[in-house]
Design an enzyme around this catalytic site. Sequence first.
Site, PDB file in Angstrom:
ATOM      1  NE  ARG A 166      -0.501   3.102  14.460  1.00  0.00           N
ATOM      2  CZ  ARG A 166      -1.562   3.498  13.722  1.00  0.00           C
ATOM      3  NH1 ARG A 166      -2.400   4.429  14.177  1.00  0.00           N
ATOM      4  NH2 ARG A 166      -1.811   2.946  12.556  1.00  0.00           N
ATOM      5  CB  SER A 251       5.277  -2.914  15.092  1.00  0.00           C
ATOM      6  OG  SER A 251       4.393  -3.404  14.128  1.00  0.00           O
ATOM      7  CD  GLU A 353       4.172   0.060  18.440  1.00  0.00           C
ATOM      8  OE1 GLU A 353       4.364   0.382  17.272  1.00  0.00           O
ATOM      9  OE2 GLU A 353       3.261  -0.680  18.816  1.00  0.00           O
TER      10      GLU A 353
HETATM   11  P1  NAP Z   1       2.064  -2.167   6.634  1.00  0.00           P
HETATM   12  O1  NAP Z   1       0.657  -2.491   6.270  1.00  0.00           O
HETATM   13  O2  NAP Z   1       3.175  -2.925   6.007  1.00  0.00           O
HETATM   14  O3  NAP Z   1       2.317  -0.617   6.484  1.00  0.00           O
HETATM   15  C1  NAP Z   1       3.549  -0.056   6.851  1.00  0.00           C
HETATM   16  C2  NAP Z   1       3.408   1.449   6.880  1.00  0.00           C
HETATM   17  O4  NAP Z   1       2.913   1.914   5.622  1.00  0.00           O
HETATM   18  C3  NAP Z   1       2.443   1.946   7.931  1.00  0.00           C
HETATM   19  O5  NAP Z   1       2.978   3.106   8.483  1.00  0.00           O
HETATM   20  C4  NAP Z   1       1.210   2.255   7.155  1.00  0.00           C
HETATM   21  O6  NAP Z   1       0.506   3.348   7.684  1.00  0.00           O
HETATM   22  C5  NAP Z   1       1.738   2.658   5.815  1.00  0.00           C
HETATM   23  N1  NAP Z   1       0.725   2.324   4.805  1.00  0.00           N
HETATM   24  C6  NAP Z   1       0.559   1.133   4.179  1.00  0.00           C
HETATM   25  N2  NAP Z   1      -0.474   1.213   3.314  1.00  0.00           N
HETATM   26  C7  NAP Z   1      -0.974   2.452   3.417  1.00  0.00           C
HETATM   27  C8  NAP Z   1      -2.025   3.146   2.780  1.00  0.00           C
HETATM   28  N3  NAP Z   1      -2.787   2.539   1.862  1.00  0.00           N
HETATM   29  N4  NAP Z   1      -2.257   4.422   3.137  1.00  0.00           N
HETATM   30  C9  NAP Z   1      -1.499   5.025   4.067  1.00  0.00           C
HETATM   31  N5  NAP Z   1      -0.492   4.433   4.702  1.00  0.00           N
HETATM   32  C10 NAP Z   1      -0.218   3.161   4.379  1.00  0.00           C
HETATM   33  O7  NAP Z   1       2.207  -2.241   8.201  1.00  0.00           O
HETATM   34  P2  NAP Z   1       2.289  -3.424   9.232  1.00  0.00           P
HETATM   35  O8  NAP Z   1       3.508  -3.204  10.023  1.00  0.00           O
HETATM   36  O9  NAP Z   1       2.048  -4.790   8.642  1.00  0.00           O
HETATM   37  O10 NAP Z   1       1.050  -3.079  10.143  1.00  0.00           O
HETATM   38  C11 NAP Z   1      -0.276  -3.247   9.674  1.00  0.00           C
HETATM   39  C12 NAP Z   1      -1.129  -2.221  10.340  1.00  0.00           C
HETATM   40  O11 NAP Z   1      -1.075  -2.366  11.752  1.00  0.00           O
HETATM   41  C13 NAP Z   1      -0.694  -0.805  10.018  1.00  0.00           C
HETATM   42  O12 NAP Z   1      -1.856  -0.043   9.853  1.00  0.00           O
HETATM   43  C14 NAP Z   1       0.064  -0.407  11.264  1.00  0.00           C
HETATM   44  O13 NAP Z   1       0.039   0.980  11.498  1.00  0.00           O
HETATM   45  C15 NAP Z   1      -0.716  -1.140  12.318  1.00  0.00           C
HETATM   46  N6  NAP Z   1       0.025  -1.318  13.552  1.00  0.00           N
HETATM   47  C16 NAP Z   1      -0.304  -0.525  14.606  1.00  0.00           C
HETATM   48  C17 NAP Z   1       0.347  -0.628  15.797  1.00  0.00           C
HETATM   49  C18 NAP Z   1      -0.053   0.260  16.945  1.00  0.00           C
HETATM   50  O14 NAP Z   1      -1.112   0.834  16.969  1.00  0.00           O
HETATM   51  N7  NAP Z   1       0.779   0.413  17.898  1.00  0.00           N
HETATM   52  C19 NAP Z   1       1.348  -1.565  15.933  1.00  0.00           C
HETATM   53  C20 NAP Z   1       1.664  -2.359  14.850  1.00  0.00           C
HETATM   54  C21 NAP Z   1       1.018  -2.219  13.636  1.00  0.00           C
HETATM   55  P3  NAP Z   1      -0.407   3.245   9.008  1.00  0.00           P
HETATM   56  O15 NAP Z   1       0.545   2.988  10.126  1.00  0.00           O
HETATM   57  O16 NAP Z   1      -1.035   4.592   9.086  1.00  0.00           O
HETATM   58  O17 NAP Z   1      -1.363   2.150   8.792  1.00  0.00           O
END
Ligand code: NAP
Length: 362
Positions: A166, A251, A353
Amino acid sequence: MDIEQDVPLAPFTSLRLGGPARYLARCASVDDIREALAWAAGRELAVHVLGGGSNTLFTDVGFDGLVLHVGLHGIDVQPGSTAETAIVTAAAGEDWDRFVARCIAEDLSGNECLSGIPGLVGATPIQNVGAYGQEVAESIIEVRALERATQDEVVFGAHDCGFAYRTSRFKAVDRDRFLITAVCYRLTRGESPAIRYAELSDRLQAAGIDVATLPPGRVASTAVRDVVLAVRRDKSMVLDVDDPNARSAGSFFLNPVLTAEQLHRVCEGWCRLGGAEKDIPMFATDDGTKVPAAWLVERAGFARGTRRGSAGISDKHALALVSHGDSATDLLALAAEVVAAVEQAFGVVLEREPVVVDPRYQ
Ligand code: NAP
Protein backbone atom coordinates in the site's frame (compact mmCIF):
# COMPACT_ATOMS: atom_id res chain seq x y z
CA MET A 1 -8.53 27.19 -19.20
CA ASP A 2 -10.62 29.05 -16.61
CA ILE A 3 -9.40 29.37 -13.05
CA GLU A 4 -12.47 29.41 -10.79
CA GLN A 5 -12.54 31.18 -7.42
CA ASP A 6 -14.02 30.26 -4.03
CA VAL A 7 -15.25 26.85 -5.11
CA PRO A 8 -16.80 24.59 -2.41
CA LEU A 9 -14.67 21.44 -2.15
CA ALA A 10 -17.11 19.14 -0.35
CA PRO A 11 -18.82 17.93 -3.57
CA PHE A 12 -15.44 16.79 -4.92
CA THR A 13 -14.88 14.20 -2.19
CA SER A 14 -16.64 11.02 -1.06
CA LEU A 15 -16.74 12.36 2.53
CA ARG A 16 -18.42 15.52 1.21
CA LEU A 17 -16.52 17.69 3.69
CA GLY A 18 -14.38 20.78 3.38
CA GLY A 19 -14.58 24.54 2.92
CA PRO A 20 -13.83 26.36 -0.34
CA ALA A 21 -10.79 26.29 -2.60
CA ARG A 22 -9.44 29.78 -3.17
CA TYR A 23 -8.82 28.74 -6.78
CA LEU A 24 -9.73 25.66 -8.80
CA ALA A 25 -8.48 24.55 -12.22
CA ARG A 26 -10.20 21.73 -14.11
CA CYS A 27 -7.47 20.31 -16.32
CA ALA A 28 -8.53 18.25 -19.33
CA SER A 29 -5.08 17.97 -20.94
CA VAL A 30 -1.41 17.87 -20.01
CA ASP A 31 -1.12 21.40 -21.45
CA ASP A 32 -3.87 22.55 -19.06
CA ILE A 33 -1.93 21.02 -16.17
CA ARG A 34 1.25 22.81 -17.23
CA GLU A 35 -0.63 26.10 -17.54
CA ALA A 36 -2.23 25.67 -14.09
CA LEU A 37 1.09 24.79 -12.43
CA ALA A 38 2.78 27.82 -14.03
CA TRP A 39 -0.13 30.08 -13.03
CA ALA A 40 0.15 28.95 -9.39
CA ALA A 41 3.96 29.17 -9.38
CA GLY A 42 3.77 32.76 -10.69
CA ARG A 43 1.61 33.67 -7.70
CA GLU A 44 3.53 31.53 -5.20
CA LEU A 45 0.37 29.57 -4.43
CA ALA A 46 0.26 26.12 -2.90
CA VAL A 47 -1.14 23.49 -5.29
CA HIS A 48 -3.21 20.47 -4.31
CA VAL A 49 -3.67 17.82 -7.00
CA LEU A 50 -7.13 16.26 -6.76
CA GLY A 51 -8.30 13.08 -8.40
CA GLY A 52 -11.49 11.23 -7.49
CA GLY A 53 -11.62 12.62 -3.94
CA SER A 54 -12.24 9.20 -2.37
CA ASN A 55 -9.08 9.32 -0.28
CA THR A 56 -9.03 13.03 0.47
CA LEU A 57 -10.22 15.02 3.46
CA PHE A 58 -10.42 18.79 3.07
CA THR A 59 -10.88 20.55 6.39
CA ASP A 60 -13.49 23.15 7.23
CA VAL A 61 -11.18 26.08 6.34
CA GLY A 62 -10.88 24.84 2.76
CA PHE A 63 -7.68 25.27 0.74
CA ASP A 64 -5.86 28.59 0.45
CA GLY A 65 -4.22 27.87 -2.91
CA LEU A 66 -4.99 26.20 -6.24
CA VAL A 67 -6.78 22.87 -6.39
CA LEU A 68 -5.81 21.21 -9.67
CA HIS A 69 -8.44 18.72 -10.74
CA VAL A 70 -7.04 16.01 -13.02
CA GLY A 71 -9.54 15.35 -15.81
CA LEU A 72 -7.33 13.49 -18.31
CA HIS A 73 -9.21 10.83 -20.27
CA GLY A 74 -8.45 8.01 -22.70
CA ILE A 75 -7.81 4.25 -22.68
CA ASP A 76 -5.62 2.54 -25.24
CA VAL A 77 -5.40 -1.25 -25.62
CA GLN A 78 -2.43 -2.72 -27.53
CA PRO A 79 -1.34 -6.34 -28.08
CA GLY A 80 1.36 -7.52 -25.69
CA SER A 81 4.54 -9.40 -26.57
CA THR A 82 2.59 -12.67 -26.54
CA ALA A 83 -0.96 -13.53 -27.63
CA GLU A 84 -1.86 -14.01 -23.93
CA THR A 85 -1.07 -10.44 -22.89
CA ALA A 86 -2.19 -6.90 -23.66
CA ILE A 87 -0.78 -3.52 -22.73
CA VAL A 88 -3.46 -1.12 -21.57
CA THR A 89 -2.67 2.55 -21.01
CA ALA A 90 -5.18 4.67 -19.16
CA ALA A 91 -5.10 8.42 -18.57
CA ALA A 92 -4.92 9.42 -14.90
CA GLY A 93 -8.44 10.88 -14.82
CA GLU A 94 -10.21 7.69 -15.89
CA ASP A 95 -12.54 6.27 -13.25
CA TRP A 96 -10.84 3.17 -11.84
CA ASP A 97 -13.89 0.91 -11.63
CA ARG A 98 -15.05 1.78 -15.15
CA PHE A 99 -11.50 0.99 -16.29
CA VAL A 100 -11.65 -2.44 -14.62
CA ALA A 101 -15.02 -3.12 -16.29
CA ARG A 102 -13.57 -2.09 -19.68
CA CYS A 103 -10.55 -4.42 -19.22
CA ILE A 104 -12.86 -7.34 -18.41
CA ALA A 105 -15.02 -6.52 -21.45
CA GLU A 106 -11.79 -6.70 -23.50
CA ASP A 107 -11.31 -10.26 -22.13
CA LEU A 108 -8.41 -9.14 -19.94
CA SER A 109 -7.73 -10.18 -16.38
CA GLY A 110 -5.36 -9.02 -13.66
CA ASN A 111 -7.38 -6.29 -11.95
CA GLU A 112 -10.82 -7.89 -11.42
CA CYS A 113 -10.29 -8.27 -7.63
CA LEU A 114 -9.88 -4.48 -7.52
CA SER A 115 -13.43 -3.91 -8.77
CA GLY A 116 -15.44 -1.26 -6.96
CA ILE A 117 -12.47 0.64 -5.55
CA PRO A 118 -13.44 4.30 -5.71
CA GLY A 119 -11.10 6.85 -7.27
CA LEU A 120 -9.19 7.44 -10.47
CA VAL A 121 -6.57 5.43 -12.35
CA GLY A 122 -3.86 8.00 -11.55
CA ALA A 123 -4.19 7.39 -7.83
CA THR A 124 -3.65 3.64 -8.03
CA PRO A 125 0.17 3.59 -8.20
CA ILE A 126 0.51 6.12 -5.36
CA GLN A 127 -0.64 3.75 -2.65
CA ASN A 128 -0.22 0.59 -4.69
CA VAL A 129 -3.93 -0.02 -4.41
CA GLY A 130 -4.72 -3.59 -3.53
CA ALA A 131 -7.59 -5.71 -2.30
CA TYR A 132 -8.64 -9.33 -2.06
CA GLY A 133 -5.22 -10.71 -2.88
CA GLN A 134 -4.39 -8.47 -5.87
CA GLU A 135 -2.47 -5.19 -6.08
CA VAL A 136 -1.70 -2.86 -8.99
CA ALA A 137 2.07 -3.36 -8.61
CA GLU A 138 1.56 -6.82 -10.17
CA SER A 139 0.28 -5.37 -13.44
CA ILE A 140 1.76 -1.86 -13.74
CA ILE A 141 4.63 -1.68 -16.20
CA GLU A 142 4.95 2.09 -16.53
CA VAL A 143 3.84 5.28 -14.80
CA ARG A 144 3.92 8.57 -16.73
CA ALA A 145 4.17 11.79 -14.79
CA LEU A 146 5.07 15.46 -14.85
CA GLU A 147 7.68 16.68 -12.41
CA ARG A 148 5.77 19.49 -10.75
CA ALA A 149 8.72 21.85 -10.25
CA THR A 150 10.13 21.60 -13.79
CA GLN A 151 7.08 20.36 -15.72
CA ASP A 152 9.34 17.78 -17.40
CA GLU A 153 7.70 14.52 -18.49
CA VAL A 154 9.10 11.52 -16.62
CA VAL A 155 8.44 7.83 -17.27
CA PHE A 156 8.94 5.30 -14.47
CA GLY A 157 9.27 1.57 -15.07
CA ALA A 158 7.58 -0.59 -12.42
CA HIS A 159 10.92 -1.23 -10.72
CA ASP A 160 11.47 2.52 -10.29
CA CYS A 161 8.17 3.06 -8.50
CA GLY A 162 9.25 1.73 -5.09
CA PHE A 163 6.12 -0.36 -4.72
CA ALA A 164 5.52 -2.03 -1.35
CA TYR A 165 2.43 -2.89 0.72
CA ARG A 166 0.00 0.00 0.00
CA THR A 167 2.80 2.44 -0.77
CA SER A 168 5.24 3.64 -3.45
CA ARG A 169 7.84 6.37 -3.98
CA PHE A 170 4.94 8.69 -4.94
CA LYS A 171 3.56 8.39 -1.40
CA ALA A 172 6.92 8.26 0.38
CA VAL A 173 10.20 9.93 -0.66
CA ASP A 174 8.68 11.68 -3.68
CA ARG A 175 5.39 12.69 -2.12
CA ASP A 176 3.94 15.71 -4.05
CA ARG A 177 6.95 15.80 -6.40
CA PHE A 178 5.25 14.27 -9.45
CA LEU A 179 1.80 14.54 -10.98
CA ILE A 180 0.79 11.22 -12.56
CA THR A 181 -0.71 11.64 -16.03
CA ALA A 182 -1.12 8.02 -17.22
CA VAL A 183 -0.56 4.45 -16.10
CA CYS A 184 0.32 1.48 -18.27
CA TYR A 185 -0.72 -2.06 -17.21
CA ARG A 186 0.17 -5.49 -18.59
CA LEU A 187 -2.90 -7.74 -18.32
CA THR A 188 -3.45 -11.32 -19.39
CA ARG A 189 -5.88 -12.37 -22.08
CA GLY A 190 -8.27 -15.27 -21.79
CA GLU A 191 -6.95 -16.53 -18.44
CA SER A 192 -8.75 -17.47 -15.24
CA PRO A 193 -8.30 -15.03 -12.37
CA ALA A 194 -6.26 -16.28 -9.41
CA ILE A 195 -8.26 -16.44 -6.16
CA ARG A 196 -5.88 -15.87 -3.26
CA TYR A 197 -8.09 -14.45 -0.55
CA ALA A 198 -10.11 -16.58 1.85
CA GLU A 199 -13.08 -14.18 2.07
CA LEU A 200 -13.33 -14.11 -1.71
CA SER A 201 -13.11 -17.87 -2.20
CA ASP A 202 -15.69 -18.38 0.59
CA ARG A 203 -18.10 -15.97 -1.08
CA LEU A 204 -17.57 -17.56 -4.50
CA GLN A 205 -18.19 -20.98 -2.97
CA ALA A 206 -21.31 -19.74 -1.17
CA ALA A 207 -22.59 -18.45 -4.51
CA GLY A 208 -21.92 -21.87 -6.05
CA ILE A 209 -19.21 -20.50 -8.36
CA ASP A 210 -16.10 -22.54 -9.17
CA VAL A 211 -13.91 -20.14 -11.15
CA ALA A 212 -11.73 -23.00 -12.45
CA THR A 213 -14.69 -24.52 -14.30
CA LEU A 214 -15.85 -21.25 -15.91
CA PRO A 215 -14.67 -20.28 -19.39
CA PRO A 216 -11.42 -18.35 -18.78
CA GLY A 217 -11.31 -14.65 -19.58
CA ARG A 218 -14.40 -12.46 -19.62
CA VAL A 219 -16.81 -14.97 -18.05
CA ALA A 220 -14.56 -15.99 -15.15
CA SER A 221 -13.40 -12.41 -14.49
CA THR A 222 -16.97 -11.12 -14.54
CA ALA A 223 -17.97 -13.72 -11.95
CA VAL A 224 -15.10 -12.61 -9.69
CA ARG A 225 -15.91 -8.94 -10.26
CA ASP A 226 -19.57 -9.47 -9.34
CA VAL A 227 -18.64 -11.24 -6.10
CA VAL A 228 -16.05 -8.59 -5.16
CA LEU A 229 -18.64 -5.85 -5.77
CA ALA A 230 -21.15 -7.72 -3.57
CA VAL A 231 -18.60 -8.10 -0.76
CA ARG A 232 -17.67 -4.42 -0.97
CA ARG A 233 -21.33 -3.35 -1.09
CA ASP A 234 -22.02 -5.34 2.09
CA LYS A 235 -19.29 -3.28 3.79
CA SER A 236 -20.55 0.02 2.23
CA MET A 237 -17.21 0.20 0.43
CA VAL A 238 -18.60 1.19 -2.95
CA LEU A 239 -19.64 4.75 -3.75
CA ASP A 240 -23.39 5.07 -3.30
CA VAL A 241 -25.06 8.41 -2.58
CA ASP A 242 -28.07 6.60 -1.09
CA ASP A 243 -25.99 4.71 1.48
CA PRO A 244 -25.12 6.90 4.52
CA ASN A 245 -22.34 4.46 5.47
CA ALA A 246 -20.65 5.07 2.13
CA ARG A 247 -20.05 8.74 2.97
CA SER A 248 -16.50 7.88 3.94
CA ALA A 249 -12.96 7.77 2.62
CA GLY A 250 -13.01 3.96 2.65
CA SER A 251 -10.58 2.59 5.21
CA PHE A 252 -9.45 5.46 7.41
CA PHE A 253 -6.44 3.58 8.81
CA LEU A 254 -3.87 1.28 7.25
CA ASN A 255 -3.74 -2.32 8.42
CA PRO A 256 -0.57 -2.32 10.52
CA VAL A 257 2.30 -4.73 9.79
CA LEU A 258 3.81 -5.44 13.20
CA THR A 259 7.23 -6.49 14.42
CA ALA A 260 7.43 -9.43 16.85
CA GLU A 261 7.75 -6.96 19.73
CA GLN A 262 4.71 -4.93 18.63
CA LEU A 263 2.71 -8.13 18.19
CA HIS A 264 3.68 -9.18 21.69
CA ARG A 265 2.29 -5.88 23.01
CA VAL A 266 -0.97 -6.47 21.14
CA CYS A 267 -1.22 -9.92 22.75
CA GLU A 268 -0.54 -8.45 26.19
CA GLY A 269 -3.14 -5.75 25.63
CA TRP A 270 -5.74 -8.23 24.44
CA CYS A 271 -5.11 -10.53 27.42
CA ARG A 272 -5.47 -7.52 29.77
CA LEU A 273 -8.89 -6.96 28.20
CA GLY A 274 -9.78 -10.57 29.00
CA GLY A 275 -9.19 -12.00 25.51
CA ALA A 276 -7.28 -15.08 24.42
CA GLU A 277 -4.21 -14.81 22.19
CA LYS A 278 -5.51 -17.46 19.78
CA ASP A 279 -8.46 -15.21 18.89
CA ILE A 280 -6.31 -12.39 17.47
CA PRO A 281 -6.61 -12.44 13.66
CA MET A 282 -3.13 -12.23 12.16
CA PHE A 283 -1.52 -12.79 8.77
CA ALA A 284 2.19 -13.42 8.25
CA THR A 285 3.89 -11.25 5.61
CA ASP A 286 7.51 -10.86 4.48
CA ASP A 287 7.81 -7.73 6.63
CA GLY A 288 6.03 -8.80 9.80
CA THR A 289 2.57 -9.78 10.96
CA LYS A 290 -0.52 -8.00 9.71
CA VAL A 291 -3.30 -7.49 12.25
CA PRO A 292 -6.53 -6.01 10.85
CA ALA A 293 -6.89 -2.39 11.98
CA ALA A 294 -10.67 -2.87 12.18
CA TRP A 295 -10.18 -5.57 14.80
CA LEU A 296 -7.96 -3.26 16.90
CA VAL A 297 -10.44 -0.38 16.59
CA GLU A 298 -13.41 -2.48 17.71
CA ARG A 299 -11.49 -4.11 20.58
CA ALA A 300 -10.30 -0.68 21.74
CA GLY A 301 -13.93 0.21 22.37
CA PHE A 302 -15.23 1.64 19.09
CA ALA A 303 -18.17 -0.48 18.03
CA ARG A 304 -19.61 -0.09 14.56
CA GLY A 305 -22.18 2.69 14.62
CA THR A 306 -20.37 4.72 17.34
CA ARG A 307 -21.20 8.45 16.97
CA ARG A 308 -19.34 11.58 18.05
CA GLY A 309 -21.11 14.75 16.93
CA SER A 310 -21.55 14.57 13.16
CA ALA A 311 -18.87 11.88 12.79
CA GLY A 312 -19.19 8.17 13.31
CA ILE A 313 -17.85 4.71 12.74
CA SER A 314 -19.62 2.98 9.85
CA ASP A 315 -22.36 0.51 10.85
CA LYS A 316 -20.79 -1.95 8.40
CA HIS A 317 -17.02 -1.72 8.91
CA ALA A 318 -15.06 -0.40 11.89
CA LEU A 319 -12.32 0.93 9.63
CA ALA A 320 -14.51 3.44 7.84
CA LEU A 321 -15.16 6.79 9.49
CA VAL A 322 -18.37 8.30 8.20
CA SER A 323 -19.56 11.89 8.11
CA HIS A 324 -23.22 12.46 8.94
CA GLY A 325 -22.94 16.23 8.71
CA ASP A 326 -20.59 18.92 7.51
CA SER A 327 -17.81 19.03 10.11
CA ALA A 328 -14.37 17.81 9.18
CA THR A 329 -13.32 18.89 12.68
CA ASP A 330 -15.69 16.30 14.21
CA LEU A 331 -14.33 13.59 11.92
CA LEU A 332 -10.70 14.38 12.73
CA ALA A 333 -11.49 14.50 16.45
CA LEU A 334 -13.02 11.02 16.26
CA ALA A 335 -9.99 9.78 14.29
CA ALA A 336 -7.67 11.17 16.98
CA GLU A 337 -9.74 9.53 19.72
CA VAL A 338 -9.56 6.16 17.94
CA VAL A 339 -5.79 6.43 17.44
CA ALA A 340 -5.25 7.29 21.12
CA ALA A 341 -7.48 4.44 22.34
CA VAL A 342 -5.82 1.83 20.11
CA GLU A 343 -2.39 3.01 21.21
CA GLN A 344 -3.38 2.87 24.85
CA ALA A 345 -4.94 -0.60 24.59
CA PHE A 346 -2.46 -2.26 22.24
CA GLY A 347 0.62 -0.01 21.89
CA VAL A 348 0.02 0.31 18.12
CA VAL A 349 -0.14 3.74 16.48
CA LEU A 350 -2.56 3.47 13.57
CA GLU A 351 -1.52 5.32 10.44
CA ARG A 352 -4.11 7.41 8.67
CA GLU A 353 -4.81 6.46 5.07
CA PRO A 354 -6.65 9.46 3.56
CA VAL A 355 -4.73 12.60 2.72
CA VAL A 356 -5.78 15.47 5.02
CA VAL A 357 -5.25 18.68 3.05
CA ASP A 358 -4.35 21.01 5.87
CA PRO A 359 -0.83 21.67 7.20
CA ARG A 360 -2.14 21.58 10.78
CA TYR A 361 -2.82 17.85 10.41
CA GLN A 362 0.40 16.73 8.67
P1 NAP B 1 -10.28 -7.53 5.61
O1 NAP B 1 -10.65 -8.39 4.46
O2 NAP B 1 -11.14 -7.50 6.82
O3 NAP B 1 -8.78 -7.80 6.03
C1 NAP B 1 -8.17 -7.04 7.04
C2 NAP B 1 -6.69 -7.31 7.02
O4 NAP B 1 -6.45 -8.71 7.13
C3 NAP B 1 -6.01 -6.86 5.75
O5 NAP B 1 -4.77 -6.32 6.10
C4 NAP B 1 -5.83 -8.12 4.98
O6 NAP B 1 -4.66 -8.11 4.21
C5 NAP B 1 -5.67 -9.15 6.04
N1 NAP B 1 -6.17 -10.43 5.52
C6 NAP B 1 -7.46 -10.87 5.53
N2 NAP B 1 -7.52 -12.09 4.96
C7 NAP B 1 -6.28 -12.41 4.56
C8 NAP B 1 -5.70 -13.53 3.92
N3 NAP B 1 -6.46 -14.57 3.56
N4 NAP B 1 -4.38 -13.50 3.67
C9 NAP B 1 -3.63 -12.45 4.02
N5 NAP B 1 -4.11 -11.37 4.62
C10 NAP B 1 -5.42 -11.34 4.90
O7 NAP B 1 -10.08 -6.05 5.09
P2 NAP B 1 -11.06 -4.91 4.64
O8 NAP B 1 -10.71 -3.73 5.44
O9 NAP B 1 -12.51 -5.33 4.56
O10 NAP B 1 -10.55 -4.67 3.17
C11 NAP B 1 -10.79 -5.62 2.15
C12 NAP B 1 -9.66 -5.55 1.18
O11 NAP B 1 -9.55 -4.24 0.64
C13 NAP B 1 -8.32 -5.88 1.82
O12 NAP B 1 -7.60 -6.63 0.90
C14 NAP B 1 -7.72 -4.51 2.03
O13 NAP B 1 -6.31 -4.53 2.02
C15 NAP B 1 -8.25 -3.78 0.83
N6 NAP B 1 -8.21 -2.34 0.97
C16 NAP B 1 -7.24 -1.66 0.30
C17 NAP B 1 -7.14 -0.30 0.39
C18 NAP B 1 -6.06 0.41 -0.37
O14 NAP B 1 -5.48 -0.10 -1.30
N7 NAP B 1 -5.75 1.59 0.00
C19 NAP B 1 -8.04 0.39 1.17
C20 NAP B 1 -9.02 -0.32 1.84
C21 NAP B 1 -9.09 -1.70 1.77
P3 NAP B 1 -4.52 -7.30 2.83
O15 NAP B 1 -4.58 -5.86 3.21
O16 NAP B 1 -3.17 -7.70 2.33
O17 NAP B 1 -5.63 -7.72 1.96
